[in-house]
Design an enzyme around this catalytic site. Structure first.
Site, short mmCIF file in Angstrom:
data_model
loop_
_atom_site.label_atom_id
_atom_site.label_comp_id
_atom_site.label_asym_id
_atom_site.label_seq_id
_atom_site.Cartn_x
_atom_site.Cartn_y
_atom_site.Cartn_z
N CYS A 142 0.83 -1.21 0.00
CA CYS A 142 0.00 0.00 0.00
C CYS A 142 0.87 1.27 0.00
O CYS A 142 1.61 1.50 -0.93
CB CYS A 142 -1.00 -0.03 1.15
SG CYS A 142 -2.39 1.10 0.88
N HIS A 235 -4.29 -4.22 0.19
CA HIS A 235 -4.04 -4.81 1.51
C HIS A 235 -4.51 -6.26 1.54
O HIS A 235 -5.45 -6.60 2.27
CB HIS A 235 -4.78 -4.02 2.59
CG HIS A 235 -4.11 -2.77 3.02
ND1 HIS A 235 -2.97 -2.76 3.79
CD2 HIS A 235 -4.42 -1.47 2.80
CE1 HIS A 235 -2.61 -1.51 4.04
NE2 HIS A 235 -3.46 -0.71 3.44
N GLU A 237 -3.41 -8.61 3.08
CA GLU A 237 -3.23 -9.18 4.42
C GLU A 237 -4.40 -8.89 5.36
O GLU A 237 -4.50 -9.49 6.44
CB GLU A 237 -1.94 -8.65 5.05
CG GLU A 237 -2.01 -7.24 5.63
CD GLU A 237 -1.95 -6.12 4.60
OE1 GLU A 237 -2.01 -4.95 5.00
OE2 GLU A 237 -1.85 -6.42 3.40
#
Length: 308
Positions: A142, A235, A237
């Site tokens: 990001c 993102h 994750e």
């Protein structure tokens, strides 16, 4: 993990043509196994949540990973207990003489500021320069991806008319690249950002390859040919409820925010969350660890060459 097959076995050639990793016995016998040293430069305010998210992805392979958590020494974290930082984190000054197989530089909630106005920018520049000689492969996430594209290649970020917020479909544009091995042609990934990178500048940079993109969210996954530098604008994750927490946080603050797209069932914030990016998040990180860290890093980290 690679499949070890004799070089002349027909199955070896067939699998290689399908972009499946096959290793010859003589190469397997020459390998030495040790834990992979991964350092996470955690710039997120929600440090503990980010630790858990990244650790979950890094743990989902048969490989041993020795994780080091790094915080900036020139910025005081306000959202994480000092006792936690003291117990589990180190600073760049403490590791600047060390070498690592991999590094992850996370996002940060400073994307609307010019890079040079971020108080820890000089320190982050030192860390990114350090990665060129002391780290084999660095994964930027990001804002971390935007910062690295700007520092290493001079690629500018651009403001968006409104926050890119939600779960967006992406398509793989270079299916032969190891980072996207096993990916579906179309997959979902989360985004939560107010800025984007300049596509024209990325396309004009011969060192960078675009691997996956979204019609609405733009460029998602980029890499240098060697895989020494990897950039993820979203993102992957994020946990199932992370976007929900961000949405309700901003609502409580009275900020202009729309419900994250393609996230709630029927786009109803009172409905259930559709968790549909988890498998590709695991696959991205396991591919990174396997193909660009485990398979390529010299056994002796003192032999790391500088990336070009």
């Amino acid at each position: 993990m690679p499949l070890i097959l004799p070089q002349d076995l027909p199955a070896a050639e067939a699998l290689e043509n399908e972009n499946i990793f096959v290793m010859q016995p003589q190469r397997a016998r020459s390998q030495h196994i040790r834990p992979l040293r991964i350092v996470v430069v955690n710039l997120m305010p929600t440090k503990i949540a980010t630790e858990i998210q990244l650790a979950r992805l890094l743990a989902n392979t048969p490989l041993q990973v020795d994780l080091t958590l790094l915080r900036t020494g020139t910025h005081e974290a306000r959202h994480t207990p000092a006792s936690h930082l003291k117990a589990f984190y180190t600073t760049f000054d403490q590791v600047r003489q060390q070498r690592f197989d991999g590094m992850i530089i996370t996002g940060a909630p400073v994307e609307q500021m010019p890079f040079e106005q971020v108080d820890y920018w000089p320190e982050l520049c030192e860390i990114m320069e350090f990665s060129k000689t002391n780290v084999w492969s660095t994964l930027h996430v990001c804002w971390g991806a935007q910062a690295a594209l700007y520092y290493h290649f001079g690629i500018q970020k651009e403001p968006l008319p409104e926050k890119m917020f939600g779960i967006f479909p992406h398509r793989v544009v270079r299916p032969s690249n190891p980072l996207v091995r096993g990916f579906d042609e179309f997959f979902y990934a989360p985004h939560s950002r107010h800025t984007t990178v300049c596509r024209a500048q990325v396309e004009a940079q011969p060192a960078i390859r675009i691997l996956a993109e979204s019609e609405k969210a733009g460029l998602f996954l980029m890499s240098t040919d060697s895989g020494r530098q990897i950039f993820v604008t979203g993102h992957p994750e994020y946990d199932k409820m992370t976007l929900d927490s961000e949405y309700r946080r901003d609502l409580e603050k009275g900020l202009p925010i729309r419900a994250p797209e393609n996230y709630y069932e029927n786009d109803d914030p009172n409905g259930r969350v559709l968790f549909r990016w988890r498998s590709h998040a695991h696959l991205l990180y396991s591919n990174w660890l396997n193909y660009y860290v485990y398979q390529d890093t010299p056994y002796d980290l003192n032999q790391l060459p500088q990336w070009e």
